[in-house]
Design an enzyme around this catalytic site. Structure first.
Site, short mmCIF file in Angstrom:
data_model
loop_
_atom_site.label_atom_id
_atom_site.label_comp_id
_atom_site.label_asym_id
_atom_site.label_seq_id
_atom_site.Cartn_x
_atom_site.Cartn_y
_atom_site.Cartn_z
N ARG A 91 0.83 -1.20 0.00
CA ARG A 91 0.00 0.00 0.00
C ARG A 91 0.87 1.25 0.00
O ARG A 91 2.06 1.21 0.35
CB ARG A 91 -0.91 0.02 1.23
CG ARG A 91 -1.85 -1.15 1.36
CD ARG A 91 -2.66 -1.06 2.64
NE ARG A 91 -3.62 -2.14 2.78
CZ ARG A 91 -3.37 -3.28 3.43
NH1 ARG A 91 -2.18 -3.46 4.02
NH2 ARG A 91 -4.29 -4.22 3.53
N LYS B 80 -2.02 -2.29 7.89
CA LYS B 80 -3.15 -1.74 8.63
C LYS B 80 -3.17 -2.33 10.04
O LYS B 80 -2.82 -3.49 10.25
CB LYS B 80 -4.47 -2.05 7.92
CG LYS B 80 -4.67 -1.23 6.64
CD LYS B 80 -6.04 -1.50 6.04
CE LYS B 80 -6.29 -0.60 4.83
NZ LYS B 80 -7.63 -0.85 4.24
N HIS C 136 -2.43 2.61 -6.09
CA HIS C 136 -3.23 1.40 -5.86
C HIS C 136 -3.40 0.59 -7.15
O HIS C 136 -3.61 -0.63 -7.09
CB HIS C 136 -4.60 1.77 -5.29
CG HIS C 136 -5.03 0.87 -4.18
ND1 HIS C 136 -4.40 0.83 -2.95
CD2 HIS C 136 -6.02 -0.06 -4.11
CE1 HIS C 136 -5.00 -0.07 -2.17
NE2 HIS C 136 -5.97 -0.62 -2.86
N ARG D 217 -0.77 -1.89 -7.18
CA ARG D 217 -1.12 -2.96 -6.23
C ARG D 217 -2.09 -3.94 -6.90
O ARG D 217 -1.94 -5.16 -6.78
CB ARG D 217 -1.73 -2.35 -4.98
CG ARG D 217 -2.18 -3.33 -3.90
CD ARG D 217 -2.53 -2.55 -2.64
NE ARG D 217 -3.36 -3.27 -1.70
CZ ARG D 217 -2.89 -4.08 -0.74
NH1 ARG D 217 -1.59 -4.28 -0.65
NH2 ARG D 217 -3.70 -4.68 0.11
N HIS E 289 -4.46 -8.59 3.32
CA HIS E 289 -5.91 -8.51 3.52
C HIS E 289 -6.32 -9.27 4.78
O HIS E 289 -5.76 -10.32 5.08
CB HIS E 289 -6.65 -9.11 2.32
CG HIS E 289 -6.66 -8.22 1.12
ND1 HIS E 289 -6.91 -8.67 -0.16
CD2 HIS E 289 -6.47 -6.87 1.00
CE1 HIS E 289 -6.87 -7.66 -1.01
NE2 HIS E 289 -6.61 -6.57 -0.32
N TYR F 292 -10.26 -9.95 -7.39
CA TYR F 292 -9.32 -10.12 -8.50
C TYR F 292 -9.68 -11.31 -9.37
O TYR F 292 -9.25 -11.39 -10.52
CB TYR F 292 -7.89 -10.28 -7.96
CG TYR F 292 -7.42 -9.03 -7.25
CD1 TYR F 292 -7.14 -7.87 -7.97
CD2 TYR F 292 -7.31 -8.99 -5.87
CE1 TYR F 292 -6.75 -6.71 -7.32
CE2 TYR F 292 -6.91 -7.84 -5.22
CZ TYR F 292 -6.63 -6.70 -5.95
OH TYR F 292 -6.25 -5.55 -5.31
#
Length: 295
Positions: A147, A171, A241, A244, A267, A276
Site C-alpha cells: 500500500r 493496517k 493502488h 497494487r 488482507h 481479483y
C-alpha cells in the site's frame, strides 16, 4: 471528553485503525451531528432513530454524493453506535436496520503486462538520482503490491538481504513479510548505494526520501505514478493502488493461490482478495470468445 472523542480514541488505541480511518470517521460523525442540530456530539443520543438516519442519507444523496461515499459514511455511523451499545450508553442501535445503498461493482483497474514491460524497459526516467528513485518507487509498488502508506514508511532496515524479504507495517500495525527476487534486490541495493552519498541525516532511516532529506509523502508518490503511467496505459485511474491491483492480477493470472495473494496483500479476509478473480474470469471469457468455434 465527548462520546465521539471516546470512540475515536478507541479506534486509534484499541482497534489500531490507521490515522486516515480515524480522521475520516471524525469528519463523517461531525457532519451527522451537525445535520441533527448539534456540534461535536452535543445532541441527545436517545433522540437518534431510524428516521433521522434515513433523512441524513437522503440529504447526502441530494448533495450529489455517490452511493459508495454514502455507504462509507454509514459505516462510520454504524461503528460509532455499535461502540455506544458495547459501552452500555444506548439500549438500541438505530443504524442496525439501515441498509447500505446498492453500488455497481467496479473491477480493479490494472496495467497489462505489455504496459509494465514498457514502463521498466523503455520509459526514460533520466540519468539523475531522483529519476532512479522514482523508478524504484514504481518498481516497489509493482513487485510487492504494498500500500501507499506502507511504502512511505519503508525503512532501509526493513530490507533483508539474506532472506530476500521486505518487512512492511500494514493496517492496524500488523507486520508481514513480502518475498522479493534477487534481481529486484540488486535494484534496491544500487539505489541505496547512491542514496547514501546524498541523503541528509533527516531521513537516514527511510528508503525513499525527498530533496529536502525528509521521507517521501503520499502526494509525492501520487505525482510519480501519475507522471509515468500515462506513457504505458490508457486506463482512466492512475494511482499507486493501480500497481497494487496489477501485482495481484499478475499473480492470479499466472496461477498463484488466492490465499497466498491474500497474505502478500495483507488482507484481513479472503473476500477482499476475491475481487481479483473477476478480472481473471473476464480474461477467460475473452479467450473463450476468441478461440471456441461456437463462441
Amino acid at each position: 471528553m465527548t462520546y465521539a472523542d471516546s470512540f475515536l480514541d478507541y479506534l486509534q488505541n484499541e482497534k489500531r485503525c490507521s490515522k486516515y480511518t480515524v480522521t475520516s470517521y471524525k469528519t463523517d460523525l461531525t457532519q451527522f451531528f451537525i445535520f441533527c442540530g448539534g456540534q461535536g456530539d452535543e445532541v441527545d443520543l436517545l433522540h437518534f432513530n431510524y428516521q433521522i438516519i434515513r433523512l441524513w442519507v437522503v440529504s447526502l444523496m441530494e448533495e450529489g454524493l455517490s452511493s459508495r461515499s454514502v455507504n462509507r459514511k454509514l459505516t462510520a455511523l454504524k461503528s460509532f453506535f455499535k461502540y455506544l451499545l458495547k459501552e452500555g450508553l444506548i439500549k438500541d442501535n438505530p443504524v442496525e436496520h439501515v441498509l447500505s445503498l446498492k453500488t455497481e461493482k467496479r473491477l480493479p483497474e490494472f496495467v497489462d503486462h505489455k504496459g509494465i514491460d514498457k514502463l521498466f524497459k523503455e520509459v526514460d526516467f533520466g540519468d539523475g538520482f531522483w529519476g532512479l528513485r522514482d523508478r524504484l518507487i514504481l518498481e516497489m509498488l509493482y513487485c510487492t503490491g504494498m500500500r501507499l502508506s506502507e511504502l512511505t514508511g519503508l525503512k532501509n532496515a526493513d530490507i533483508d538481504k539474506s532472506n530476500l524479504t521486505i518487512k512492511v507495517l500494514g493496517k492496524r500495525n500488523k507486520e508481514r513479510l513480502i518475498p522479493i527476487s534477487r534481481r529486484f534486490y540488486k535494484d534496491i541495493e544500487s539505489y541505496q548505494a547512491l542514496a547514501s552519498e546524498i541523503k541528509s541525516m533527516g531521513a537516514a532511516d527511510y528508503l525513499f526520501f525527498t530533496a529536502k532529506g525528509e521521507k517521501v509523502y503520499g502526494k509525492l508518490v501520487y505525482r510519480v505514478v501519475h507522471r509515468y503511467l500515462p506513457y504505458v496505459t490508457t486506463i482512466e485511474k492512475k494511482s499507486p493502488h493501480v500497481l497494487r491491483h496489477t501485482f495481484a492480477t499478475e499473480l492470479l493470472n499466472n496461477g498463484a493461490d488466492l490465499n497466498a495473494i491474500k497474505e502478500l496483500l495483507g488482507h484481513a479476509n479472503l473476500s477482499a482478495t476475491q475481487i481479483y478473480t473477476h478480472n481473471t474470469f473476464e480474461k477467460l471469457k475473452k479467450v473463450y470468445n476468441q478461440a471456441h468455434p461456437r463462441a
